[in-house]
Write a protein that holds these residues in place. Sequence first.
Motif, short mmCIF file in Angstrom:
data_model
loop_
_atom_site.label_atom_id
_atom_site.label_comp_id
_atom_site.label_asym_id
_atom_site.label_seq_id
_atom_site.Cartn_x
_atom_site.Cartn_y
_atom_site.Cartn_z
N MET A 1 1.13 -1.11 -0.11
CA MET A 1 -0.25 0.27 -0.12
C MET A 1 1.09 0.79 -0.47
N LYS A 2 0.65 1.97 -0.54
CA LYS A 2 1.73 3.50 -1.20
C LYS A 2 1.31 4.69 -0.06
N HIS A 3 1.83 5.08 0.34
CA HIS A 3 1.60 6.28 0.90
C HIS A 3 2.81 7.38 0.60
N LEU A 4 2.27 8.28 0.93
CA LEU A 4 2.71 10.07 0.33
C LEU A 4 3.26 10.64 1.43
N MET A 5 3.49 10.76 1.39
CA MET A 5 4.46 11.91 3.27
C MET A 5 4.52 13.27 2.13
N LEU A 6 3.98 14.33 3.05
CA LEU A 6 4.44 15.46 3.12
C LEU A 6 5.03 16.55 4.07
N ILE A 7 6.22 17.03 3.74
CA ILE A 7 7.01 17.56 4.92
C ILE A 7 7.09 18.69 4.71
N PRO A 8 6.39 19.44 5.61
CA PRO A 8 6.59 20.61 5.11
C PRO A 8 7.20 21.13 5.68
N ASN A 9 8.40 22.97 6.06
CA ASN A 9 9.11 23.50 6.25
C ASN A 9 8.81 25.12 6.25
N ASN A 10 9.51 25.69 7.49
CA ASN A 10 8.47 26.69 8.69
C ASN A 10 10.08 27.46 8.11
N VAL A 11 10.08 28.39 7.42
CA VAL A 11 11.28 28.84 7.00
C VAL A 11 12.09 29.73 7.78
N GLU A 12 11.27 30.53 8.70
CA GLU A 12 11.87 31.12 9.84
C GLU A 12 12.32 29.87 11.04
N ILE A 13 11.70 28.96 11.44
CA ILE A 13 12.47 27.88 11.90
C ILE A 13 13.99 26.90 11.31
N TRP A 14 13.37 26.93 10.32
CA TRP A 14 14.34 26.46 9.87
C TRP A 14 15.82 27.26 9.95
N ASN A 15 15.70 28.57 9.75
CA ASN A 15 16.71 29.24 9.57
C ASN A 15 17.39 29.37 11.33
N ALA A 16 16.68 29.21 11.83
CA ALA A 16 17.30 30.08 13.07
C ALA A 16 17.94 28.26 13.64
N LEU A 17 18.17 27.04 13.38
CA LEU A 17 18.59 25.59 13.92
C LEU A 17 20.11 25.94 13.51
N SER A 18 20.57 25.43 14.42
CA SER A 18 22.15 25.44 14.30
C SER A 18 22.41 24.66 13.25
N ALA A 19 23.54 24.52 12.40
CA ALA A 19 23.83 23.42 12.27
C ALA A 19 24.63 22.49 12.36
N SER A 20 24.54 21.85 13.60
CA SER A 20 23.83 20.39 13.94
C SER A 20 22.91 19.94 14.23
N GLU A 21 22.18 20.85 14.61
CA GLU A 21 20.49 21.00 14.24
C GLU A 21 20.04 19.94 12.75
N ILE A 22 20.76 20.70 12.09
CA ILE A 22 19.74 20.73 10.54
C ILE A 22 20.86 18.82 9.72
N ILE B 1 4.10 15.96 10.16
CA ILE B 1 3.88 15.31 8.79
C ILE B 1 2.64 14.63 8.71
N GLU B 2 2.33 15.38 7.10
CA GLU B 2 1.47 14.93 6.73
C GLU B 2 1.43 13.36 5.48
N VAL B 3 0.68 12.00 6.36
CA VAL B 3 0.50 11.13 5.23
C VAL B 3 -0.89 10.67 5.19
N ARG B 4 -0.79 10.18 3.95
CA ARG B 4 -1.54 10.00 3.67
C ARG B 4 -1.91 9.00 2.11
N ARG B 5 -2.51 8.35 2.34
CA ARG B 5 -2.65 6.52 1.11
C ARG B 5 -2.59 7.00 0.02
N ILE B 6 -2.09 6.52 -1.35
CA ILE B 6 -2.27 7.02 -2.32
C ILE B 6 -3.10 5.50 -2.71
#
Length: 112
Positions: A1-22, A105-110
Amino acid sequence: MKHLMLIPNNVEIWNALSASEIEAIMQAHTSLQQELRASGEFVEAHELGEEAKFVRHNGAGYAVTDGPFIETKEIVAGYYVVDCVDTARAVEIAGKLGEARLWPIEVRRIDP
């Protein structure tokens, strides 16, 4: 059974992460993809560009606008397609994504 996982990104939060977190998030992707390839569940995964085109039919044709808009805080940053036994397994896989610690993370059955 195939599933799609959509990965969002909040640019402000992402840009505030440290290099080690990324780096930890990227390593989680590497580990997960190795696991899914070994189990035969991996179909595909891709990072998406930040720019998008929005297409809307307007009766006489279609209109195209650029996006996401400047005021948008979240974008779809990537996706996985997995082929696994059921939705519970797909949810388990999504929970292993490093981004799952930051936002849902959004998970949807295809549907076949």
